[in-house]
Design a protein around this motif. Structure first.
Motif, PDB file in Angstrom:
ATOM      1  N   UNK A 170      13.283  57.729  -8.867  1.00  0.00           N
ATOM      2  CA  UNK A 170      12.528  58.539  -9.958  1.00  0.00           C
ATOM      3  C   UNK A 170      13.154  59.853 -10.177  1.00  0.00           C
ATOM      4  N   UNK A 171      13.025  60.279 -11.201  1.00  0.00           N
ATOM      5  CA  UNK A 171      13.740  61.871 -11.420  1.00  0.00           C
ATOM      6  C   UNK A 171      15.170  61.839 -10.959  1.00  0.00           C
ATOM      7  N   UNK A 172      15.738  60.744 -11.449  1.00  0.00           N
ATOM      8  CA  UNK A 172      17.234  60.642 -10.829  1.00  0.00           C
ATOM      9  C   UNK A 172      18.090  61.818 -11.018  1.00  0.00           C
ATOM     10  N   UNK A 173      17.822  62.556 -12.148  1.00  0.00           N
ATOM     11  CA  UNK A 173      18.969  63.830 -12.462  1.00  0.00           C
ATOM     12  C   UNK A 173      18.277  65.107 -11.547  1.00  0.00           C
ATOM     13  N   UNK A 174      17.345  64.810 -10.727  1.00  0.00           N
ATOM     14  CA  UNK A 174      16.919  66.179 -10.091  1.00  0.00           C
ATOM     15  C   UNK A 174      17.760  66.470  -8.988  1.00  0.00           C
ATOM     16  N   UNK A 175      17.609  67.414  -8.202  1.00  0.00           N
ATOM     17  CA  UNK A 175      18.346  67.639  -6.970  1.00  0.00           C
ATOM     18  C   UNK A 175      18.372  66.619  -6.036  1.00  0.00           C
ATOM     19  N   UNK A 176      17.113  66.313  -5.544  1.00  0.00           N
ATOM     20  CA  UNK A 176      16.852  65.173  -4.468  1.00  0.00           C
ATOM     21  C   UNK A 176      17.409  63.950  -5.365  1.00  0.00           C
ATOM     22  N   UNK A 177      16.952  63.618  -6.503  1.00  0.00           N
ATOM     23  CA  UNK A 177      17.594  62.412  -7.229  1.00  0.00           C
ATOM     24  C   UNK A 177      18.967  62.253  -7.159  1.00  0.00           C
ATOM     25  N   UNK A 178      19.863  63.377  -7.352  1.00  0.00           N
ATOM     26  CA  UNK A 178      21.453  63.303  -7.526  1.00  0.00           C
ATOM     27  C   UNK A 178      22.018  63.132  -6.130  1.00  0.00           C
ATOM     28  N   UNK A 179      21.282  63.941  -5.238  1.00  0.00           N
ATOM     29  CA  UNK A 179      21.753  63.468  -3.672  1.00  0.00           C
ATOM     30  C   UNK A 179      21.387  61.970  -3.381  1.00  0.00           C
ATOM     31  N   UNK A 180      20.424  61.556  -3.684  1.00  0.00           N
ATOM     32  CA  UNK A 180      19.743  60.257  -3.241  1.00  0.00           C
ATOM     33  C   UNK A 180      20.874  59.151  -3.838  1.00  0.00           C
ATOM     34  N   UNK A 181      21.107  59.233  -5.004  1.00  0.00           N
ATOM     35  CA  UNK A 181      22.225  58.349  -5.721  1.00  0.00           C
ATOM     36  C   UNK A 181      23.491  58.200  -4.799  1.00  0.00           C
ATOM     37  N   UNK A 182      23.981  59.361  -4.353  1.00  0.00           N
ATOM     38  CA  UNK A 182      25.299  59.317  -3.677  1.00  0.00           C
ATOM     39  C   UNK A 182      24.935  58.670  -2.191  1.00  0.00           C
ATOM     40  N   UNK A 183      23.810  59.262  -1.694  1.00  0.00           N
ATOM     41  CA  UNK A 183      23.694  58.706  -0.361  1.00  0.00           C
ATOM     42  C   UNK A 183      23.435  57.180  -0.252  1.00  0.00           C
ATOM     43  N   UNK A 184      22.700  56.529  -1.507  1.00  0.00           N
ATOM     44  CA  UNK A 184      22.460  55.206  -1.531  1.00  0.00           C
ATOM     45  C   UNK A 184      23.923  54.375  -1.515  1.00  0.00           C
ATOM     46  N   UNK A 185      24.881  54.990  -2.409  1.00  0.00           N
ATOM     47  CA  UNK A 185      26.196  54.539  -2.552  1.00  0.00           C
ATOM     48  C   UNK A 185      27.023  54.531  -1.189  1.00  0.00           C
ATOM     49  N   UNK A 186      26.759  55.747  -0.176  1.00  0.00           N
ATOM     50  CA  UNK A 186      27.257  55.592   1.121  1.00  0.00           C
ATOM     51  C   UNK A 186      26.935  54.832   2.043  1.00  0.00           C
ATOM     52  N   UNK A 187      25.658  54.373   1.703  1.00  0.00           N
ATOM     53  CA  UNK A 187      24.781  53.277   2.366  1.00  0.00           C
ATOM     54  C   UNK A 187      25.180  51.619   1.964  1.00  0.00           C
ATOM     55  N   UNK A 188      26.129  51.814   1.063  1.00  0.00           N
ATOM     56  CA  UNK A 188      26.324  50.355   0.455  1.00  0.00           C
ATOM     57  C   UNK A 188      25.285  49.726  -0.034  1.00  0.00           C
ATOM     58  N   UNK A 189      24.510  50.621  -0.729  1.00  0.00           N
ATOM     59  CA  UNK A 189      23.239  49.882  -1.468  1.00  0.00           C
ATOM     60  C   UNK A 189      23.463  50.198  -2.924  1.00  0.00           C
ATOM     61  N   UNK A 190      22.638  49.936  -3.677  1.00  0.00           N
ATOM     62  CA  UNK A 190      22.568  49.971  -5.291  1.00  0.00           C
ATOM     63  C   UNK A 190      21.581  50.942  -5.703  1.00  0.00           C
ATOM     64  N   UNK A 191      22.133  52.031  -6.323  1.00  0.00           N
ATOM     65  CA  UNK A 191      21.092  53.117  -6.800  1.00  0.00           C
ATOM     66  C   UNK A 191      20.609  52.696  -8.347  1.00  0.00           C
ATOM     67  N   UNK A 192      19.426  52.793  -8.614  1.00  0.00           N
ATOM     68  CA  UNK A 192      18.864  52.464  -9.967  1.00  0.00           C
ATOM     69  C   UNK A 192      18.051  53.645 -10.015  1.00  0.00           C
ATOM     70  N   UNK A 193      18.034  54.280 -11.376  1.00  0.00           N
ATOM     71  CA  UNK A 193      17.262  55.470 -11.463  1.00  0.00           C
ATOM     72  C   UNK A 193      16.433  55.499 -12.995  1.00  0.00           C
ATOM     73  N   UNK A 194      15.603  56.142 -12.823  1.00  0.00           N
ATOM     74  CA  UNK A 194      14.891  56.591 -14.106  1.00  0.00           C
ATOM     75  C   UNK A 194      14.899  58.108 -14.429  1.00  0.00           C
TER      76      UNK A 194
END
Length: 219
Positions: free
Chosen positions: A147-171
């Motif tokens: 959630x809050x995918x465009x926030x600072x934590x959200x943008x970091x989480x997207x990239x960390x999820x991809x680094x973990x070879x998982x799939x990021x979905x956002x709101x």
């Protein structure tokens, strides 16, 4: 030293530069000469009087900073030396010329980053990393709703999820924000203000179940 300061809660117009006492590192603390400090939501709330600093913390704003080691307090274990480029997670005090930091909250600034860039790393990225790996225990192939995918934590989480070879979905709340999350690597994004994101996420994961599942090697 100089620091960003405010005498009464309110808007940014209440901020001014004030001369205050330079801190001295205590037991196990490192003195950092600040080159850059980031601005967090908590700083904005504290300035408005809605988020008091923790007991014993500096009343100067600033939860993260980057700069160079300028002094070592007694009891430091020798992992840092004067002049080291560092970034720090703080309980406050980062928006000043100097700040003291427990040595365990200090990290080397990445060589390929400017200190301005490094100052924006600790708070958002460590929060996202903690939630994903220590709390959520993310695994390869999992779908992660941010959630809050465009926030600072959200943008970091997207990239960390991809680094973990998982799939990021956002709101997010606007198409502009959703575009920013897509550019950061989100597999899908939904406008929570104008659509039922729970239904959209369910439909997306069901439609893409085969492609989103991790590959499993035969035994």
């Amino acid at each position: 030293m100089l620091a960003a300061y405010f005498d009464c809660p309110g808007g940014p117009e209440n901020l001014y530069v004030k001369e205050v006492m330079k801190p001295h590192p205590g037991e196990g603390e490192v003195l950092v000469k600040v080159s850059a400090s980031a601005l967090n939501r908590a700083d904005l709330l504290q300035r408005r009087g809605k988020y008091p600093p923790p007991k014993g913390a500096s009343d100067i704003l600033g939860l993260e900073a980057a700069g160079s080691v300028a002094g070592l307090g007694p009891g430091c274990k020798g992992q840092w030396k004067i002049g080291d480029a560092v970034m720090a997670l703080l309980s406050g005090g980062g928006q000043a010329e100097y700040v003291t930091v427990p040595e365990g909250c200090l990290m080397p600034a990445p060589n390929d980053m400017t200190l301005i860039q490094a100052a924006a790393i600790p708070e958002a990225w460590l929060t996202a990393f903690q939630l994903l790996h220590f709390v959520g225990k993310i695994q390869k192939g999992e779908r992660v709703l941010i959630h809050a995918g465009a926030s600072g934590v959200g943008m970091a989480a997207i990239q960390l999820v991809k680094l973990a070879n998982a799939i990021p979905i956002v709101t997010a709340g606007t198409q502009e924000k959703l575009k920013a999350t897509a550019n950061a690597g989100a597999a899908a994004g939904f406008d929570y203000k104008n659509e039922d994101f729970s239904e959209k996420v369910l439909a997306f994961t069901q439609e893409n179940a085969e492609n989103l599942m991790p590959s499993v090697s035969p035994k």
